[in-house]
Design an enzyme around this catalytic site. Structure first.
Site, PDB file in Angstrom:
ATOM      1  NE  ARG A 214      27.628  65.522  24.128  1.00  0.00           N
ATOM      2  CZ  ARG A 214      27.084  64.441  23.270  1.00  0.00           C
ATOM      3  NH1 ARG A 214      25.749  65.116  23.963  1.00  0.00           N
ATOM      4  NH2 ARG A 214      27.015  63.842  22.765  1.00  0.00           N
TER       5      ARG A 214
ATOM      6  CG  HIS B 103      22.047  57.979  18.342  1.00  0.00           C
ATOM      7  ND1 HIS B 103      22.930  57.653  19.241  1.00  0.00           N
ATOM      8  CD2 HIS B 103      21.112  57.012  18.192  1.00  0.00           C
ATOM      9  CE1 HIS B 103      21.939  56.169  19.752  1.00  0.00           C
ATOM     10  NE2 HIS B 103      20.716  56.087  18.357  1.00  0.00           N
TER      11      HIS B 103
ATOM     12  CB  CYS C  97      16.043  79.638   4.553  1.00  0.00           C
ATOM     13  SG  CYS C  97      15.596  79.564   6.672  1.00  0.00           S
TER      14      CYS C  97
ATOM     15  CG  LEU D 257      36.452  49.560  30.436  1.00  0.00           C
ATOM     16  CD1 LEU D 257      37.649  48.689  29.785  1.00  0.00           C
ATOM     17  CD2 LEU D 257      36.552  50.731  30.761  1.00  0.00           C
ATOM     18  CG  ASP D 258      32.697  48.378  31.841  1.00  0.00           C
ATOM     19  OD1 ASP D 258      32.191  48.833  31.973  1.00  0.00           O
ATOM     20  OD2 ASP D 258      33.445  48.303  33.223  1.00  0.00           O
TER      21      ASP D 258
END
Ligand code: APR
Ligand code: ZN
Length: 231
Positions: free
Chosen positions: A57, A107, A137, A201-202
C-alpha cells in the site's frame, strides 16, 4: 463571525485517486481478513504477511495523486478565516500532498514507521519487510507500520473531541460510518449544536443522524461545497 469547522474524511475521498476503499466491491478487506493484516495479534503471528500488506500500500502511493476533493479541502484550509480541523481516517498522504495543514491522521500514516524498541516514529517511504534500521535508535527488526490497528487507540483523540465539542459545522466525507470512534463523531458534533452535513457516494451507517446528506462522488460534491462556504 466565521464558524468553526470540523471535517472527517474516509476512504471515499481517495477513491477517485485510485486508492481502494475497504468495504466496496473491490475493497481492501475483500482481499484480506482484517484479523490477518490489521491487528497487533496478526503482526505477532505473521509479521511478514502484515509488512508485505502495508509495504504494497505504501509503494502504491507513488502512483496516485490528490484529486479535486483533496485540493478543494486544501483550499478551504488555506482560505477559511475561522477555526478548521480536517481529521482523516485515511493513512494515505493525499491530503498532505494537496496542501492541507490543519490535518490530523487518526489512524496513522503509511509514510511513517514506529520503532517498538525506542517508541519513536520516523518517516518511512520504503519497504519495512527487509528490516531496515530505525533512524532514531539504529536497531534493526523493530520497525512496524505506524498504523492504528483494530484494538489500538486512535491518535489525537483529545484534540479531535475538543474540536468537535466547539464546532458549528461538522462535515463527513467518504466514510461508511462502520468504525468507531470516528463513526461517533456525529454525536459529539450534534451535542455541540453543530450543523452536520454528510457527503458520500452511498448512504452510510450514520446518514440518518445528519441534518443533510448529499449523495455523489467527492470529486464533484466537495469542490461545490467549498465554493459555497468560501462564497
Ligand atoms: N466519493 C464519495 N464517497 C465514496 C466514493 C467517492 N468517489 N467512493 C466510495 N465512497 C464511499 C462509500 O460509499 C463508502 O461509504 O466511501 C465509503 C468508504 O467506506 P469504507 O470502505 O468503509 O472506508 P472508511 O469508512 O474510511 O473505513 C473506516 O475502517 O477498515 C477501517 O481503518 C480502516 O480507516 C478505515 C476505517
Ligand atoms: Zn528505534
Amino acid at each position: 463571525m466565521a464558524s468553526n469547522i470540523v471535517i472527517l474524511t474516509g476512504a471515499g475521498v481517495s477513491a477517485e485517486s485510485g486508492v481502494p476503499t475497504f468495504r466496496g466491491p473491490d475493497g481492501l478487506w475483500e482481499g484480506h481478513r482484517v484479523e490477518d493484516v490489521a491487528t497487533p495479534q496478526a503482526f505477532r503471528r505473521d509479521p511478514v504477511l502484515v509488512q508485505r500488506f502495508y509495504d504494497a500500500r505504501r509503494a502504491a502511493l507513488s502512483s496516485v495523486q490528490p484529486n479535486a476533493a483533496h485540493k478543494a479541502l486544501a483550499r478551504l484550509d488555506a482560505e477559511w478565516p475561522g477555526e478548521l480541523l480536517l481529521v482523516t481516517q485515511n493513512v494515505d498522504d493525499l491530503h498532505d500532498r494537496a496542501g492541507s495543514k490543519r490535518l490530523l491522521h487518526m489512524h496513522g500514516e503509511l509514510n511513517s514507521a514506529w520503532c517498538t524498541a525506542c517508541d519513536r516514529r520516523t518517516p518511512c517511504t520504503g519497504p519495512l519487510l527487509e528490516n531496515p534500521a530505525c533512524p532514531a535508535c539504529t536497531l534493526s527488526g523493530h520497525l512496524r507500520p505506524d498504523i492504528v490497528w483494530f484494538g489500538e487507540m486512535p491518535y489525537h483523540m483529545e484534540a479531535i473531541e475538543d474540536a468537535l465539542l466547539g464546532c458549528d459545522l461538522f462535515i463527513s466525507i467518504g466514510t461508511s460510518g462502520n468504525v468507531y470512534p470516528a463513526a461517533g463523531f456525529i454525536d459529539l458534533a450534534r451535542h455541540a449544536g453543530a450543523r452536520c452535513l454528510e457527503l458520500n457516494l452511498d448512504p452510510s451507517m450514520t446518514s440518518n443522524r445528519f441534518h443533510e446528506s448529499r449523495l455523489g462522488p467527492a470529486g464533484t460534491l466537495v469542490p461545490a461545497l467549498v465554493d459555497e462556504l468560501l462564497g
